[in-house]
Design an enzyme around this catalytic site. Structure first.
Site, PDB file in Angstrom:
ATOM      1  N   PRO A 258      -3.641   1.238  -2.127  1.00  0.00           N
ATOM      2  CA  PRO A 258      -3.075   1.844  -3.335  1.00  0.00           C
ATOM      3  C   PRO A 258      -2.291   0.807  -4.151  1.00  0.00           C
ATOM      4  O   PRO A 258      -1.824  -0.188  -3.597  1.00  0.00           O
ATOM      5  CB  PRO A 258      -2.121   2.921  -2.787  1.00  0.00           C
ATOM      6  CG  PRO A 258      -1.791   2.511  -1.394  1.00  0.00           C
ATOM      7  CD  PRO A 258      -2.916   1.629  -0.906  1.00  0.00           C
TER       8      PRO A 258
ATOM      9  N   ALA B 112      -3.133  -1.426  -6.289  1.00  0.00           N
ATOM     10  CA  ALA B 112      -3.668  -2.777  -6.495  1.00  0.00           C
ATOM     11  C   ALA B 112      -4.548  -2.865  -7.742  1.00  0.00           C
ATOM     12  O   ALA B 112      -5.200  -3.868  -7.976  1.00  0.00           O
ATOM     13  CB  ALA B 112      -4.447  -3.220  -5.258  1.00  0.00           C
TER      14      ALA B 112
ATOM     15  N   LEU C 111      -7.159  -1.087  -8.247  1.00  0.00           N
ATOM     16  CA  LEU C 111      -8.545  -0.938  -7.813  1.00  0.00           C
ATOM     17  C   LEU C 111      -8.991   0.519  -7.844  1.00  0.00           C
ATOM     18  O   LEU C 111      -9.981   0.893  -7.203  1.00  0.00           O
ATOM     19  CB  LEU C 111      -8.719  -1.540  -6.408  1.00  0.00           C
ATOM     20  CG  LEU C 111      -8.363  -3.033  -6.303  1.00  0.00           C
ATOM     21  CD1 LEU C 111      -8.475  -3.522  -4.863  1.00  0.00           C
ATOM     22  CD2 LEU C 111      -9.258  -3.883  -7.212  1.00  0.00           C
ATOM     23  N   GLY C 112      -8.246   1.355  -8.542  1.00  0.00           N
ATOM     24  CA  GLY C 112      -8.710   2.727  -8.759  1.00  0.00           C
ATOM     25  C   GLY C 112      -8.459   3.667  -7.588  1.00  0.00           C
ATOM     26  O   GLY C 112      -9.171   4.663  -7.438  1.00  0.00           O
ATOM     27  N   SER C 113      -7.436   3.373  -6.796  1.00  0.00           N
ATOM     28  CA  SER C 113      -7.242   4.204  -5.601  1.00  0.00           C
ATOM     29  C   SER C 113      -6.857   5.650  -5.946  1.00  0.00           C
ATOM     30  O   SER C 113      -7.336   6.582  -5.297  1.00  0.00           O
ATOM     31  CB  SER C 113      -6.240   3.541  -4.652  1.00  0.00           C
ATOM     32  OG  SER C 113      -5.105   4.301  -4.487  1.00  0.00           O
ATOM     33  N   SER C 114      -6.042   5.854  -6.965  1.00  0.00           N
ATOM     34  CA  SER C 114      -5.629   7.238  -7.250  1.00  0.00           C
ATOM     35  C   SER C 114      -6.829   8.080  -7.699  1.00  0.00           C
ATOM     36  O   SER C 114      -6.984   9.230  -7.273  1.00  0.00           O
ATOM     37  CB  SER C 114      -4.490   7.286  -8.268  1.00  0.00           C
ATOM     38  OG  SER C 114      -4.889   6.690  -9.466  1.00  0.00           O
TER      39      SER C 114
ATOM     40  N   ALA D 145      -9.970   7.514  -6.874  1.00  0.00           N
ATOM     41  CA  ALA D 145     -10.858   7.678  -5.716  1.00  0.00           C
ATOM     42  C   ALA D 145     -10.322   8.776  -4.793  1.00  0.00           C
ATOM     43  O   ALA D 145     -11.095   9.604  -4.287  1.00  0.00           O
ATOM     44  CB  ALA D 145     -10.993   6.352  -4.963  1.00  0.00           C
TER      45      ALA D 145
ATOM     46  N   ASP E 227     -11.777   5.247 -14.482  1.00  0.00           N
ATOM     47  CA  ASP E 227     -11.610   5.235 -13.009  1.00  0.00           C
ATOM     48  C   ASP E 227     -12.224   6.485 -12.358  1.00  0.00           C
ATOM     49  O   ASP E 227     -12.959   6.363 -11.372  1.00  0.00           O
ATOM     50  CB  ASP E 227     -10.123   5.114 -12.629  1.00  0.00           C
ATOM     51  CG  ASP E 227      -9.555   3.728 -12.888  1.00  0.00           C
ATOM     52  OD1 ASP E 227     -10.209   2.938 -13.589  1.00  0.00           O
ATOM     53  OD2 ASP E 227      -8.455   3.430 -12.390  1.00  0.00           O
TER      54      ASP E 227
HETATM   55  O1  PMV Z   1      -5.115   2.117 -13.188  1.00  0.00           O
HETATM   56  P1  PMV Z   1      -5.807   0.824 -13.349  1.00  0.00           P
HETATM   57  O2  PMV Z   1      -4.966  -0.366 -13.032  1.00  0.00           O
HETATM   58  O3  PMV Z   1      -7.147   0.793 -12.672  1.00  0.00           O
HETATM   59  O4  PMV Z   1      -6.122   0.657 -14.923  1.00  0.00           O
HETATM   60  C1  PMV Z   1      -7.016   1.503 -15.573  1.00  0.00           C
HETATM   61  C2  PMV Z   1      -7.647   0.848 -16.738  1.00  0.00           C
HETATM   62  C3  PMV Z   1      -6.929   0.966 -18.081  1.00  0.00           C
HETATM   63  O5  PMV Z   1      -7.928   0.664 -19.046  1.00  0.00           O
HETATM   64  C4  PMV Z   1      -5.813  -0.058 -18.183  1.00  0.00           C
HETATM   65  C5  PMV Z   1      -6.375   2.362 -18.338  1.00  0.00           C
HETATM   66  C6  PMV Z   1      -7.423   3.420 -18.584  1.00  0.00           C
HETATM   67  O6  PMV Z   1      -7.060   4.606 -18.514  1.00  0.00           O
HETATM   68  O7  PMV Z   1      -8.577   3.098 -18.872  1.00  0.00           O
END
Ligand code: PMV
Length: 323
Positions: free
Chosen positions: A102, A104, A106-109, A111, A152
């Site tokens: 989480p 990082a 990398l989209g953990s929330s 996922a 994400d």
């Molecule tokens: O939550 P992150 O760190 O994966 O960032 C998401 C990507 C952004 O473009 C910065 C935000 C978004 O909602 O697209």
């Protein structure tokens, strides 16, 4: 008692983060680090949620109020969305785990949201498909930050490589990296809130209009060019496009001293291109490296302060049920 396990992949945004918030395209790929969620029924409320990665737990009452760690509030929002789709709310215990770290970038929330929605709906006999999983996960993301583009949740649900534009159905692309090249991820270990970086970048963009409008257009062009470079197997061009995308992100204030150090170190160790991925300030960077240099790039990144660095496999399967 029945117990259902589901997983969903993390992601790297190859190009287009931040710009995607205002309608430019993003190119995103799932990675072989996954969040897993196991859901089993409980005989009475409250529901219980435990996250191994966050070291957090919370209880959820029948009114979907969260008592405990607020970082687990997105789960309540996912449930509320599911209830709105006609799923019954019944008490459960959910255990969140897996290999995706989480915080990082990398989209953990997203996922976790998709994996939870899949496990919960499968437990109730009617598992959601990718479109529904994306929407469910997006409901959770709105709690994490106010203005998510949806990129994400899309990749967590569908996996693979996606071309994503806000408000449009994600386009699945049949892509792979040029032969002999890998993407390395390095986690700076520096926490930040996506919403804070997104607001900062949007303010910067607003303050520099109309010039910044051209930057957003350029970012969109870079995404199209990257897709072409991938189709042509042209690693050098892809790397140069990544460097250029990083420059645009840094110009709008999404980078940091630590991320600059990592990006420069990766290039110095032989990467053809490197950029921040996700929101920036902290979180992770990605680098495109020849296979033969990947380990050298990883150890240079760890020497330069990364918490960890490793090559990842791109384009893996989206949310799925596990045995
Ligand atoms: O939550 P992150 O760190 O994966 O960032 C998401 C990507 C952004 O473009 C910065 C935000 C978004 O909602 O697209």
């Amino acid at each position: 008692m029945r117990r259902v396990r589901a997983s969903a992949p993390g992601k790297v945004i190859l190009l287009g983060e931040h710009f995607v918030v205002k309608g430019s395209r993003a190119l995103v790929a799932s990675i072989d680090l996954r969040a897993t969620v196991e859901v089993e029924p409980r005989s009475s409320w409250p529901s219980l949620i435990v996250s191994e990665g966050l070291g957090a737990s919370a209880a959820l009452d029948e009114g979907l109020r969260v008592r405990g760690d607020p970082r687990l509030e997105p789960i309540a929002a996912v449930l509320e969305w599911l209830a709105g789709q006609g799923y019954s709310l019944a008490p459960f215990k959910a255990r969140i785990g897996g290999s995706l770290p989480p915080g990082a970038g990398l989209g953990s929330s997203a996922a976790v949201g998709a994996a939870f929605a899949l496990a919960y709906t499968a437990l109730h006999g009617d598992p959601l498909g990718p479109e529904g999983l994306m929407e469910a996960s997006l409901a959770g993301e709105r709690v994490v930050h106010g203005n998510p583009s949806g990129v994400d949740p899309a990749i967590a649900a569908y996996g693979g490589f996606l071309l994503y534009r806000r408000g449009e159905a994600p386009r699945r692309l049949d892509l792979s990296l040029p032969e002999g090249y890998v993407v390395v991820v390095a986690d700076s270990g520096i926490p930040r809130r996506t919403g804070d970086v997104v607001s900062f970048v949007l303010e910067r963009a607003e303050a520099t209009r109309p010039a910044s409008d051209l930057v957003y257009r350029a970012a969109d062009e870079l995404v199209g060019a990257a897709v072409e470079a991938l189709r042509a197997g042209d690693a050098a061009r892809l790397g140069a496009l990544m460097d250029l995308a990083h420059g645009l992100l840094a110009g709008l204030g999404a980078s940091s001293e630590a991320l600059e150090r990592l990006v420069h170190r990766a290039r110095g160790a032989g990467a053809l291109g490197a950029k921040l991925t996700g929101a920036g300030w902290g979180g992770s960077i990605i680098a495109l490296a020849p296979e033969g240099l990947a380990l050298r790039v990883c150890s240079s990144l760890e020497e330069a302060g990364a918490r960890w660095a490793r090559p990842v496999k791109l384009g893996v399967e989206g949310a799925r049920l596990e045995a």
